[in-house]
Design a protein around this motif. Structure first.
Motif, mmCIF file in Angstrom:
data_model
loop_
_atom_site.group_PDB
_atom_site.id
_atom_site.type_symbol
_atom_site.label_atom_id
_atom_site.label_comp_id
_atom_site.label_asym_id
_atom_site.label_seq_id
_atom_site.Cartn_x
_atom_site.Cartn_y
_atom_site.Cartn_z
ATOM 1 N N ILE A 21 -4.799 5.232 3.920
ATOM 2 C CA ILE A 21 -4.787 3.893 3.336
ATOM 3 C C ILE A 21 -5.376 2.885 4.319
ATOM 4 O O ILE A 21 -5.421 3.121 5.532
ATOM 5 C CB ILE A 21 -3.363 3.470 2.901
ATOM 6 C CG1 ILE A 21 -2.418 3.403 4.110
ATOM 7 C CG2 ILE A 21 -2.809 4.426 1.852
ATOM 8 C CD1 ILE A 21 -1.010 2.926 3.765
ATOM 9 N N HIS A 62 -0.710 8.817 3.994
ATOM 10 C CA HIS A 62 -0.801 7.394 4.310
ATOM 11 C C HIS A 62 -1.712 7.111 5.494
ATOM 12 O O HIS A 62 -1.941 5.955 5.844
ATOM 13 C CB HIS A 62 0.598 6.816 4.544
ATOM 14 C CG HIS A 62 1.370 6.609 3.276
ATOM 15 N ND1 HIS A 62 2.751 6.558 3.227
ATOM 16 C CD2 HIS A 62 0.954 6.435 1.982
ATOM 17 C CE1 HIS A 62 3.144 6.361 1.984
ATOM 18 N NE2 HIS A 62 2.066 6.296 1.203
ATOM 19 N N ARG A 102 0.828 -1.217 0.000
ATOM 20 C CA ARG A 102 0.000 0.000 0.000
ATOM 21 C C ARG A 102 0.860 1.265 0.000
ATOM 22 O O ARG A 102 0.419 2.307 -0.489
ATOM 23 C CB ARG A 102 -0.907 0.018 1.228
ATOM 24 C CG ARG A 102 -1.873 -1.162 1.337
ATOM 25 C CD ARG A 102 -3.054 -1.020 0.426
ATOM 26 N NE ARG A 102 -3.975 -2.158 0.542
ATOM 27 C CZ ARG A 102 -5.049 -2.296 -0.193
ATOM 28 N NH1 ARG A 102 -5.334 -1.404 -1.119
ATOM 29 N NH2 ARG A 102 -5.835 -3.355 -0.047
ATOM 30 N N THR A 103 2.079 1.180 0.555
ATOM 31 C CA THR A 103 2.964 2.352 0.573
ATOM 32 C C THR A 103 3.967 2.321 -0.589
ATOM 33 O O THR A 103 4.984 3.011 -0.564
ATOM 34 C CB THR A 103 3.717 2.437 1.913
ATOM 35 O OG1 THR A 103 4.387 1.203 2.160
ATOM 36 C CG2 THR A 103 2.767 2.746 3.064
#
Length: 632
Positions: A467, A464, A437-438
Motif C-alpha cells: 500500500i 500491506h 488504507r488498512t
C-alpha cells in the motif's frame, strides 16, 4: 430527652477518647498532632465500629490501630503480609516503649515460646501475624486461650483480599472465617489504594458489619511526578541516581532479566546496589532487603515482588525502568518514596515497547479485558500533556481542588508549562491515511509498523507492504508516532474501539483528511528537527531543585553540617548495635529538627518531632551530649 442524654454521653466518651489518644500520640510516639482522618478512624475503632480506612502510603495508617491497641483491654491482632514489615513495626514499637511481638516462621522455637508466654501473661498489646499463619492450629490455640481477650483484628494491605485489586492473595480470604470466631472484636481494614470495586470486595470478603469508611486524600504532594520517553535508559537512570547521591532509591523493572542486567550495570559503575525478585532464593532476597532497609546498600533494583509494606521512610526516589501494568500498581510503588513527608521524586521511563511486553502476558490473564482497561489508564497517565497529579487522583475518584496544585512541586508537565501547538498536518495526514488504507482494522502499533516500513510476517501476510503508506513514516521515530497517535485521539480526530484499541477515524478526522485542513496539536516530540518542533524548556525553578539531592543539607553551615553528620553517624551505630534499621531509632525528619532546634534539655528534646517519653529516656542523654559538645 433520652436521646439528648444519649448524645451527651456519647459526646463525653468521644472527648475522653480524644484526650487519651492525643496523650498517647505525644507521650509514646512524640507527635504533636494527628494527620488528617487519623483521630476519626481511631475513635471509630475504639467505639467498636468495623472500619475501612483508605489512606495513602505515608499517611499514618499504623497509628490508627496502634493507639486503640494501647487503650483496649485485650490484644490487637495485626494481619500483615511481610515478615520484614512485622519486624520493623515491632522494633519501632519496642523503641517507643510499647510491648509488641510477631509470630512467624522467622522465629526459633525458643523465641516463639517466649513470645507466647508474654502474650499469656498479659504483657503484650499487639501481635503481628501473617494471613497464612493466622489459620494454623498453633496460633488458633493461642488466640482461643480464655485468658487472652481479642479486642481488635486489623488487616493491613487489605486490598489483597480483592480479586479486583492489583495484588490479590488467596490467603486473605481466610481472614473472614477467623473473624467469625471473635464476634466481639472490632475489625479495621487498611489499604493505600482501593477503587470502588475493591472497597466493596474488602467489606464483603471480610464480612464487615455496617462499617464506617474513611477515605483520605490520595495526594502525596511531597512526591514530584516525572515521565520521560525511554531513550538511553541506563543513562537516564544514572542521571537520576546522581541527583540523589547517597540517598536511598528503588528501581522497578518489568522482568527478572532486566533487574539482573541493570543491577550488574550499576554495580560495574560503582553504585551501591542489589537486586530483588522471585528468581532469587528466600535467603538471598531476605539478605538483600535487610541491607537496603538498614542503609547498608543504597539502591534496590527489583520487580513488583519487592516493597509492599516496606516501612523505610527515607526512600527519596522511585524509578520505573519499565511501565507498570496499572495505575494502582504505579501508585503503590511510587508511594514507597517519601513516607516521612520530605521531598521525593518519582520517575517513569515510558516507551511504546513496554505496552507490547505487558500485552504479551494478557493471554495468561484471568480477565484480559480488565487487564487492557487497567493498561489504558496507565498509558493515558504516561502520555498526557496535562497535570499528571490531577489525572492520577482523578483515577481514584478524587478531584484536585483549584489552586491546590503548586506547579513547581507537582509534575514535569506543570513545571514546564503549557505545551505549544505544533503543526503536525503532514504526519497526521500520513497516519490517518494509513488507518484508511488498512481498512480501519488495526491498533496504533500495527499502523506505526506499516508507516515505518516493517516486514513483519503479519504485515506481509496482509500484503500491506504494497500500500502507498508503507514506509512513508521512516523519517520520524517510533515513539513520536505513538505520541502523535495519542494526541490525535485526545483531539478527537481518531477513536479507539474494542479490546484491542482498533483505530477508527471520526467525522472530524475524515473532514481534516479530505479537506487537507491544517492540524495543530500541543505536542512535544523527541526528533523535533523533523517537524521544526520547539524544544521543551527546562525549569530553573528552585522548588523543582528540591527533588534533587539534599535540600536540607544544602542549607546548613559548616558547624550545623558537622552536627548533622555526627548525629546521623551516632544513629547508624546505635541501629547496628540493635540490629535494626536507622529509621527505627528515629527518622530523617527528627534528625533535621534536632539540628535546627538544638535542644538543651529533656523538656526541649520532647518538643522534637518523633521523640516521646520512652525514647527520650532511652537515648535523650546521648543526643543532648552530642549537641552540647558541638555548641561549646
Amino acid at each position: 430527652m433520652a436521646e439528648a442524654r444519649y448524645n451527651e454521653k456519647t459526646d463525653k466518651i468521644m472527648e475522653e477518647t480524644k484526650k487519651k489518644a492525643e496523650r498517647l500520640l505525644k507521650d509514646i510516639f512524640g507527635y504533636d498532632s494527628f494527620r488528617p482522618l487519623q483521630l476519626d478512624i481511631i475513635q471509630s475503632v475504639i467505639s467498636g465500629c468495623d472500619t475501612l480506612a483508605i489512606m495513602p502510603t505515608g499517611g499514618g495508617k499504623s497509628l490508627c490501630y496502634q493507639i486503640p491497641a494501647l487503650i483496649f483491654n485485650g490484644i490487637t491482632i495485626v494481619v500483615s503480609p511481610l515478615i520484614s514489615l512485622m519486624q520493623d513495626q515491632v522494633s519501632s514499637l519496642q523503641e517507643n516503649g510499647v510491648e509488641a511481638v510477631f509470630l512467624n516462621s522467622s522465629l526459633t522455637w525458643e523465641k516463639y515460646l517466649a513470645a507466647v508466654r508474654q502474650i499469656k501473661a498479659g504483657k503484650i498489646k499487639l501481635v503481628y501475624v501473617s494471613p497464612e499463619g493466622l489459620a494454623t492450629e498453633r496460633l488458633q490455640g493461642i488466640l482461643h486461650d480464655s485468658s487472652i481477650p481479642v479486642s481488635c483484628i486489623t488487616i493491613d494491605e487489605a486490598h489483597c483480599v480483592s480479586e479486583w485489586g492489583h495484588d490479590f492473595r488467596p490467603d486473605y480470604l481466610e481472614i473472614a472465617a477467623i473473624r467469625r470466631q471473635f464476634p466481639e472484636a472490632v475489625c479495621l481494614a487498611l489499604t493505600a489504594t482501593a477503587t470502588i470495586s475493591v472497597r466493596q470486595d474488602i467489606m464483603q470478603n471480610l464480612q464487615m458489619k455496617n462499617p464506617k469508611v474513611f477515605t483520605a486524600s490520595f495526594n502525596r504532594a511531597n512526591i514530584f511526578l516525572e515521565v520521560k520517553p525511554k531513550k538511553n535508559a541506563l543513562q537516564q537512570v544514572t542521571d537520576c541516581i546522581r541527583r540523589h547521591r547517597d540517598e536511598s532509591g528503588i528501581i522497578y523493572c518489568f522482568s527478572r532479566k532486566h533487574a539482573d542486567e541493570l543491577t550488574a550495570s550499576l554495580d560495574r559503575m560503582g553504585f551501591s546496589v542489589l537486586n530483588y525478585h522471585a528468581g532469587l532464593s528466600d535467603k538471598v532476597r531476605a539478605d538483600h532487603q535487610d541491607k537496603f532497609i538498614k542503609d547498608k546498600v543504597r539502591i534496590m533494583v527489583a520487580t513488583v515482588a519487592f516493597g509492599m509494606g516496606i516501612d523505610k521512610p527515607n526512600v527519596r526516589y522511585v524509578i520505573h525502568y519499565d511501565m507498570p501494568k496499572s495505575l494502582e500498581e504505579y501508585y503503590q510503588e511510587i508511594g514507597r518514596a517519601g513516607r516521612d513527608g520530605l521531598p521525593s521524586h518519582a520517575l517513569l521511563l515510558y516507551s511504546a515497547g513496554d505496552i507490547h511486553k505487558i500485552r504479551f502476558f494478557f493471554e495468561d490473564s484471568a480477565d484480559p479485558e480488565k487487564a487492557e482497561m487497567l493498561l489504558k489508564g496507565m498509558t493515558q497517565y504516561a502520555s498526557t500533556r496535562k497535570c499528571r497529579r490531577q489525572l492520577l487522583l482523578g483515577y481514584f475518584g478524587e478531584v484536585l481542588k483549584e489552586n491546590s496544585c503548586a506547579p513547581e512541586e507537582c509534575c514535569d508537565n506543570c513545571v514546564c508549562g503549557p505545551v505549544p501547538d505544533l503543526d503536525v498536518t503532514i504526519p497526521a495526514q500520513k497516519f490517518m491515511s494509513c488507518i484508511i488504507r488498512t481498512k480501519q482494522r488495526f491498533g496504533a502499533s500495527y499502523i506505526i509498523d506499516v508507516l515505518l516500513g516493517s516486514k513483519q510476517k503479519r504485515i506481509l501476510e496482509n500484503r500491506h507492504e504494497t500500500i502507498s503508506t508503507w514506509g512513508i513514516g521512516a523519517g520520524i521515530e517510533k515513539d513520536d508516532w505513538f505520541a502523535l497517535s495519542e494526541a490525535l485521539v485526545e483531539a478527537g480526530y481518531i477513536q479507539k474501539y474494542g479490546e484491542y484499541n482498533v483505530l477508527v477515524l471520526t467525522k472530524d478526522g475524515q473532514d481534516a483528511l479530505v479537506q487537507r485542513k491544517t492540524i495543530k496539536l500541543p505536542l512535544l516530540l523527541h526528533q523535533s528537527t523533523v517537524l521544526n518542533a520547539p524544544q521543551q524548556k527546562k525549569s530553573s525553578n528552585p522548588m523543582f531543585m528540591l527533588h534533587k539531592k539534599g535540600a536540607f543539607v544544602k542549607t546548613l553551615g559548616e558547624n550545623d553540617l558537622a552536627l548533622y553528620e555526627e548525629i546521623k553517624e551516632w544513629r547508624k551505630k546505635n541501629a547496628d548495635e540493635q540490629n535494626v534499621p536507622p529509621y527505627v531509632i528515629f527518622g530523617d525528619k527528627t534528625l533535621e529538627e534536632l539540628v535546627e532546634k538544638k535542644p538543651q534539655s529533656e523538656a526541649e528534646l520532647l518538643s522534637i518531632f518523633g521523640i516521646g517519653t520512652a525514647k527520650a529516656e532511652k537515648i535523650g542523654s546521648q543526643l543532648l551530649s552530642i549537641i552540647s559538645e558541638r555548641l561549646e
